[in-house]
Design an enzyme around this catalytic site. Structure first.
Site, PDB file in Angstrom:
ATOM      1  CG  HIS A  53     -11.453   0.842  -0.290  1.00 28.01           C
ATOM      2  ND1 HIS A  53     -10.675   1.566  -1.155  1.00 28.01           N
ATOM      3  CD2 HIS A  53     -10.778   0.839   0.880  1.00 28.01           C
ATOM      4  CE1 HIS A  53      -9.593   2.002  -0.527  1.00 28.01           C
ATOM      5  NE2 HIS A  53      -9.626   1.564   0.704  1.00 28.01           N
ATOM      6  CB  SER A  60      -0.905   0.004   1.239  1.00 29.70           C
ATOM      7  OG  SER A  60      -1.569   1.250   1.389  1.00 29.70           O
ATOM      8  CE  LYS A  94      -8.104  -2.851  -3.670  1.00 33.83           C
ATOM      9  NZ  LYS A  94      -8.792  -1.852  -2.854  1.00 33.83           N
ATOM     10  CE1 TYR A 134      -6.264   4.313  -1.417  1.00 33.37           C
ATOM     11  CE2 TYR A 134      -4.459   4.049   0.142  1.00 33.37           C
ATOM     12  CZ  TYR A 134      -5.721   3.720  -0.286  1.00 33.37           C
ATOM     13  OH  TYR A 134      -6.449   2.791   0.412  1.00 33.37           O
ATOM     14  CB  THR A 191      -6.863   2.769  -4.861  1.00 29.68           C
ATOM     15  OG1 THR A 191      -6.229   1.539  -4.486  1.00 29.68           O
ATOM     16  CG2 THR A 191      -8.200   2.879  -4.144  1.00 29.68           C
TER      17      THR A 191
END
Length: 367
Positions: free
Chosen positions: A264, A111, A240, A135, A161
């Protein structure tokens, strides 16, 4: 192992054992969903609408879990989902998780808000199959730097994402007054980023979190931004957060390598369609033109078989491995994966299917 009890087999027991070891606000942060948590519970309930119809006559004495996508063979159709701040549950955090994933021959997705930087995760197991979840920052310089750092560090794909233009309405976290992000628990990748460091070089380190907040969310994220990534990296790109067939088709048209059907884990939009319910329509629209992964609600071997039958090439596993990490670090994650793979193998054998690559929709009936 932190727990002297036998390692939990069922997900509910695993979750309750982890709950006893975690601080209340940390456990609720992990376990909870957005809003009234309708999406959170719908994710798992939706799997129960499908029933497996076993077939007789196939030789299942040597069932294979192996599959291939992203031009690489993996030992089971499972990836470890990008869960941030794993250091909340175990000191080794992502460093332990990536080692367990490597030993099971499956990819680990790191992440953006990991407890360890993408370089530190690489150092824990350089040989591991690692993807980097982005992100997308509200600053092109930082976004480009993240992607190119991942490529330089040997990551194999970029996962963007798209369902987080802002944080979901996490009612339990609001009630508890708890936000690990606000406490700076997921800032390692920003702190070690050369572009971000250039922005804060004359600032007090105590102000880094406030600076990070300026760049973290990108409400204007668009298809053009996804296409720009292709100019920055040669790595495969996955999106995603896809739930609508039109968006899946758009992903095909702009040439990304794969999509992850995901809400999510129920942590963003409440009353959102469950991921497994969105999957058939997406598969019907795009067919085999693009790799399709399924995230949110996966807890068992039958869940994985259901996802594969409805069109997924593999699934992402989230909370279960994080609870394993809570219980026993690397060994806890390893054990969760071992049990899940065995459950998947047993499910295939009892269904009369000798390989995960032979699972199709004819195996299912709608209840």
């Amino acid at each position: 192992m932190q727990s002297q009890q036998p390692f939990p087999i069922r997900f509910d027991d695993l979750e309750q054992t982890a709950k006893k070891l975690l601080q209340h606000d940390v456990y609720e942060y992990i376990e909870s969903g957005g809003g009234r948590e309708e999406t959170l519970y719908a994710n798992t309930e939706a799997f129960k609408k499908w029933r497996i119809v076993p077939r007789f006559g196939a030789d299942v004495s040597d069932v294979s879990l192996e599959t291939t996508f992203n031009r690489k063979k993996i030992e089971a159709p499972i990836l470890l989902a990008p869960i941030g701040m794993q250091g909340l549950v175990h000191p080794e955090g992502e460093r332990a998780t990536v080692q367990a994933a490597y030993e099971h021959g499956i990819p680990f997705i790191a992440s953006t808000v990991a407890s360890n930087s993408l370089e530190d995760i690489r150092s824990a197991k350089p040989e591991a199959s690692r993807w980097f979840q982005l992100y997308y920052p509200n600053d092109s310089g930082i976004a480009k730097s993240f992607v190119q750092r991942a490529e330089k560090a040997g990551y194999e794909a970029i996962v963007v994402t798209t369902d987080m233009p802002i944080l979901g309405n996490r009612e339990r976290d609001i009630r508890n007054g708890y936000s690990p992000f606000a406490l700076g628990k997921g800032k390692a990748n920003y702190v070690q980023d050369p572009v971000f460091q250039g922005y804060v070089k004359e600032k007090d380190p105590h102000d880094y979190l406030d600076e990070m907040k300026k760049y973290f969310y990108r409400p204007s994220l668009s298809w053009n931004d996804i296409q720009t990534l292709r100019e920055w990296t040669s790595l495969p790109i996955y999106i995603k957060g896809i739930l609508h067939p039109d968006d899946a088709q758009q992903a095909v048209e702009i040439g990304v390598d794969g999509i992850i059907v995901s809400n999510h884990g129920g942590r963003q939009l409440d009353r959102c369609i469950p991921s497994i319910d969105a999957l058939p329509g997406i598969k019907d629209r795009v067919g085999n033109q693009i790799t399709i992964l399924l995230d949110s609600g996966v807890r068992s071997g039958p869940d994985i078989v259901t996802a594969l039958a409805l069109g997924a090439d593999a699934v992402l596993l989230g909370r279960p491995f994080l609870y394993g990490l809570t219980l026993g670090g690397k060994q806890g994650v390893w054990q969760v994966l071992q049990q899940l793979k065995q459950d998947l193998k047993t499910t295939l054998m009892l269904s009369g299917v000798p390989s995960v690559q032979q699972v199709d929709r004819s195996l299912l009936s709608r209840s």
